[in-house]
Design an enzyme around this catalytic site. Structure first.
Site, PDB file in Angstrom:
ATOM      1  N   SER A 157       0.837  -1.192   0.000  1.00 56.11           N
ATOM      2  CA  SER A 157       0.000   0.000   0.000  1.00 56.11           C
ATOM      3  C   SER A 157       0.883   1.257   0.000  1.00 56.11           C
ATOM      4  O   SER A 157       1.739   1.383  -0.876  1.00 56.11           O
ATOM      5  CB  SER A 157      -0.958  -0.039   1.190  1.00 56.11           C
ATOM      6  OG  SER A 157      -1.967   0.915   1.041  1.00 56.11           O
TER       7      SER A 157
ATOM      8  N   ASP B  39      -8.619  -5.868  -5.122  1.00 61.24           N
ATOM      9  CA  ASP B  39      -8.245  -4.820  -4.164  1.00 61.24           C
ATOM     10  C   ASP B  39      -9.317  -3.728  -4.167  1.00 61.24           C
ATOM     11  O   ASP B  39      -9.533  -3.079  -5.193  1.00 61.24           O
ATOM     12  CB  ASP B  39      -6.874  -4.250  -4.556  1.00 61.24           C
ATOM     13  CG  ASP B  39      -6.306  -3.321  -3.512  1.00 61.24           C
ATOM     14  OD1 ASP B  39      -7.086  -2.587  -2.871  1.00 61.24           O
ATOM     15  OD2 ASP B  39      -5.076  -3.289  -3.339  1.00 61.24           O
TER      16      ASP B  39
ATOM     17  N   HIS C 261      -6.961  -5.831  -0.377  1.00 60.93           N
ATOM     18  CA  HIS C 261      -5.928  -4.817  -0.222  1.00 60.93           C
ATOM     19  C   HIS C 261      -4.837  -5.323   0.719  1.00 60.93           C
ATOM     20  O   HIS C 261      -5.009  -5.308   1.929  1.00 60.93           O
ATOM     21  CB  HIS C 261      -6.529  -3.511   0.296  1.00 60.93           C
ATOM     22  CG  HIS C 261      -5.532  -2.396   0.305  1.00 60.93           C
ATOM     23  ND1 HIS C 261      -4.859  -2.005  -0.833  1.00 60.93           N
ATOM     24  CD2 HIS C 261      -5.046  -1.633   1.304  1.00 60.93           C
ATOM     25  CE1 HIS C 261      -4.021  -1.031  -0.524  1.00 60.93           C
ATOM     26  NE2 HIS C 261      -4.114  -0.790   0.762  1.00 60.93           N
TER      27      HIS C 261
END
Ligand SMILES: *[C@@H]1O[C@H](CO)[C@@H](O)[C@H](O)[C@H]1NC(C)=O
Ligand SMILES: *[C@@H]1O[C@H](CO)[C@@H](O)[C@H](O)[C@H]1NC(C)=O
Ligand SMILES: *[C@@H]1O[C@H](CO)[C@@H](O)[C@H](O)[C@H]1NC(C)=O
Ligand SMILES: *[C@@H]1O[C@H](CO)[C@@H](O)[C@H](O)[C@H]1NC(C)=O
Ligand SMILES: *[C@@H]1O[C@H](CO)[C@@H](O)[C@H](O)[C@H]1NC(C)=O
Ligand SMILES: *[C@@H]1O[C@H](CO)[C@@H](O)[C@H](O)[C@H]1NC(C)=O
Ligand SMILES: *[C@@H]1O[C@H](CO)[C@@H](O)[C@H](O)[C@H]1NC(C)=O
Ligand SMILES: *[C@@H]1O[C@H](CO)[C@@H](O)[C@H](O)[C@H]1NC(C)=O
Ligand SMILES: [Ca+2]
Length: 536
Positions: free
Chosen positions: A192, A405, A445
């Site tokens: 991320s 995601d 994610h």
């Protein structure tokens, strides 16, 4: 974590190993206690050093409550060192180094997430237990809010690149001072915002690492932040006729699977390559006269759904950011499609772009997005296509992205890959030498999801330390033994619970290939699938 003796030998005994000059347990503890006063860190202030034995439940009273980590269980004998480093008159970062007694000679830095502000203790615990001397910083501020950016360029600069880079320089120094010798190889693990930080290192500080794992990278950062915000403009609040309810997104998800699940050869609830799915929601339009149904959409809602999957463009028609990949809509309906302005977008514009805490996110528009992209503070965009620095140095970059995601669309990852390919004039087989991108199907994610999402990316996502099944150990094997990964095997456990055993495994493919069922054999085993070429 499943510790197999031969794999442990791989982790702890490969080439460099047992560089650890520290003798008995008592020596280790004494050495640890003494190190704090011996360190000479430029602009640094060492708070303490303490030895922590395996099994300790460590409390973290100084950690900002918004980081939601008030304790961590330490799984190896480590020397824990905490310090702060000043980066300008108005800014500083906090960091910790966790130096294991079973040192492999390897150094590793973790990264951060979102807009934080939080030392990743999970990554420190995971990687120090694998024998890395591990460091992590708070990225220049405490907590998950963007408020510390307000009128403080130093804090924004730390967040964009400086805290990570400086933490690596300082961390290597601490590791050397403690063990009495230089690390042999240096690694990075992040996802991320952590994935963006990995690419920032690859683009701007190629000497920092020999290998980088960058998951679901928040690259094109300003544009990502604008894209996350624009969903509010598409849906409006839950009272709007444009808004699509969570129950309706479940209907959309079933329809997505109806159209796209079989494209990979197996109807299993997992779309292997989301880029192959050109989803069309038109068939869900309600018959005229229907009101308030969860199993169909009004024509206005159909427009909303279409727009969610389409790229965001500016007024000139330039792409700002690609669309949400089909498959992630159910979780996304709780996050970016919930009819509430996305908090990171609000914080970024208020505190980093406009320095105006009263900026109203319901007024956001394309002009704001262009402005943020142009301003691009400290080049936080992190989209430079020239990876010549890592190529020359021989650093390896392992990039991966979950194909469901709900927060950072996986469609941005091939966009970056193609940008590197075009900028450097290198074909995929030439990029393979130093840069590989993997499509990790059925993964949300950074973890979780309907597919084989455990690839060793962090605590709770580790099925094995075998480099075939573990992104971090795959990177080590690539860097140290030149065994470059062709696939990364992921695991789905029964009920997502490791102790209940493996439900299925899948070998995730390296872009530009995609995964496809061979047509015979048990789809739950890796050997029934193959990575095939696809015209992109
Ligand atoms: C660790 O300690 C905290 C309290 O500080 C407690 O809530 C938590 O359950 C403990 N965890 C374990 C695994 O012992
Ligand atoms: C260190 O490694 C050895 C095996 O090489 C293992 O027996 C021992 O438990 C490890 N110690 C710690 C604290 O991790
Ligand atoms: C770090 O900077 C913040 C302001 O951004 C300040 O409040 C804090 O006291 C500083 N901490 C240290 C250890 O210098
Ligand atoms: C973050 O919190 C630590 C621990 O309370 C403190 O020492 C440090 O100054 C804080 N940093 C900033 C930038 O406020
Ligand atoms: C760490 O850096 C300081 C300067 O900031 C230097 O004096 C010291 O020798 C370095 N230590 C090691 C082990 O490299
Ligand atoms: C629509 O249905 C929901 C429950 O499915 C109900 O709570 C709501 O009152 C209904 N609205 C209208 C306008 O009928
Ligand atoms: C970001 O968006 C702007 C338009 O708002 C566009 O001109 C620019 O090329 C985009 N940059 C990236 C890296 O996507
Ligand atoms: C799996 O989880 C569900 C609920 O989440 C539970 O009802 C079921 O008993 C679990 N199965 C096993 C084998 O534990
Ligand atoms: Ca499928």
């Amino acid at each position: 974590m499943k510790f197999d003796q031969s794999l442990l030998a791989f982790v702890l005994n490969a080439s460099a190993i047992l560089a650890n000059p520290v003798g008995s347990k008592g020596d280790f503890q004494a050495k640890c206690a003494a190190i704090a006063s011996k360190l000479a860190i430029q602009n640094g202030n060492v708070y303490f050093s303490q030895s922590v034995t395996a099994g300790t439940n460590l409390t973290l009273p100084d950690n900002d409550p918004s980081c939601a980590q008030s304790f961590i269980v330490v799984t190896a004998d480590i020397c824990r060192i905490a310090l702060s480093v000043s980066t300008s008159k108005t800014s500083n970062f906090s960091m910790e180094a966790w130096l294991p007694s079973n040192w492999t000679g390897r150094f590793l830095s973790g990264g951060n997430g979102g807009l934080n502000g939080c030392i990743s203790y999970q990554d420190l615990a995971y990687t120090s237990a694998l024998g890395f001397s591990a460091v992590g910083t708070n990225n220049g501020h405490n907590g998950t809010s963007g408020r510390p950016f307000l009128n403080n360029a130093g804090v924004v600069e730390d967040f964009a690149y400086r805290a990570l880079h400086t933490g690596v320089v300082v961390g290597k120094n601490i590791s050397k001072a403690f063990y009495g010798k230089q690390h042999k190889k240096s690694y990075y693990l992040g996802c991320s915002t952590g994935g963006r930080q990995g690419f920032k290192s690859a683009q701007a500080f190629p000497d920092d690492f020999d290998g980088i794992v960058a998951g679901a990278p928040a690259i094109a950062f300003n544009n990502l932040t604008s894209w996350s915000g624009h969903f509010y403009l598409l849906t409006g609040p839950p009272t709007s006729s444009r808004f699509v309810s969570q129950a309706q997104w479940l209907t959309v998800h079933s329809d997505v699977l109806k159209q796209c699940d079989a494209l990979d050869g197996v109807v299993d609830g997992v779309i292997e390559d989301a880029l192959q799915c050109n989803y069309d929601p038109t068939g869900l339009t309600c018959p005229e006269g229907t009101t308030n149904s969860t199993s169909c959409l009004t024509p206005t809602q159909v427009k909303t759904v279409k727009a969610v999957y389409e790229p965001l463009f500016n007024r000139q028609g330039d792409i700002t950011y690609p669309g949400l990949q089909p498959g992630a809509e159910v979780v996304a309906s709780f996050v970016i499609l919930n009819g509430v302005p996305f908090s990171y977008t609000t914080d970024w514009f208020r505190y980093a772009i406009y320095n105006d805490p009263s900026w109203d996110p319901t007024t956001q528009d394309l002009d704001d997005y262009d402005y943020a992209a142009k301003l691009n503070r400290f080049n936080i965009e992190t989209f430079d296509g020239d990876l010549g620095g890592v190529q020359k140095r021989g650093t390896k970059v392992l990039h991966w992205h979950g194909q469901m995601d709900p927060i950072i669309t996986s469609e941005n990852s091939p966009r970056y890959y193609e940008h590197v390919s075009a900028t450097m004039g290198l074909s995929p087989s030439q990029l393979d030498e130093f840069y590989r991108y993997f499509l990790v199907s059925g993964t949300g994610h950074c973890g979780g999801g309907d597919g084989a999402h455990a690839i060793g990316q962090g605590t709770g996502e580790v099925n094995s330390l075998d480099p075939k099944e573990n992104v971090l150990m795959a990177l080590v094997d690539w860097v140290e033994n030149k065994n470059a990964p062709e696939t990364i095997i992921g695991t789905k456990w029964v009920n997502d619970t490791q102790s209940l055993g493996v439900k299925f495994q899948r070998a995730h493919c390296k872009y530009p290939k995609r995964n496809h069922y061979k047509g015979t054999g048990d789809p739950n085993v890796v050997s029934s699938w193959e990575c095939i070429d696809v015209k992109r």
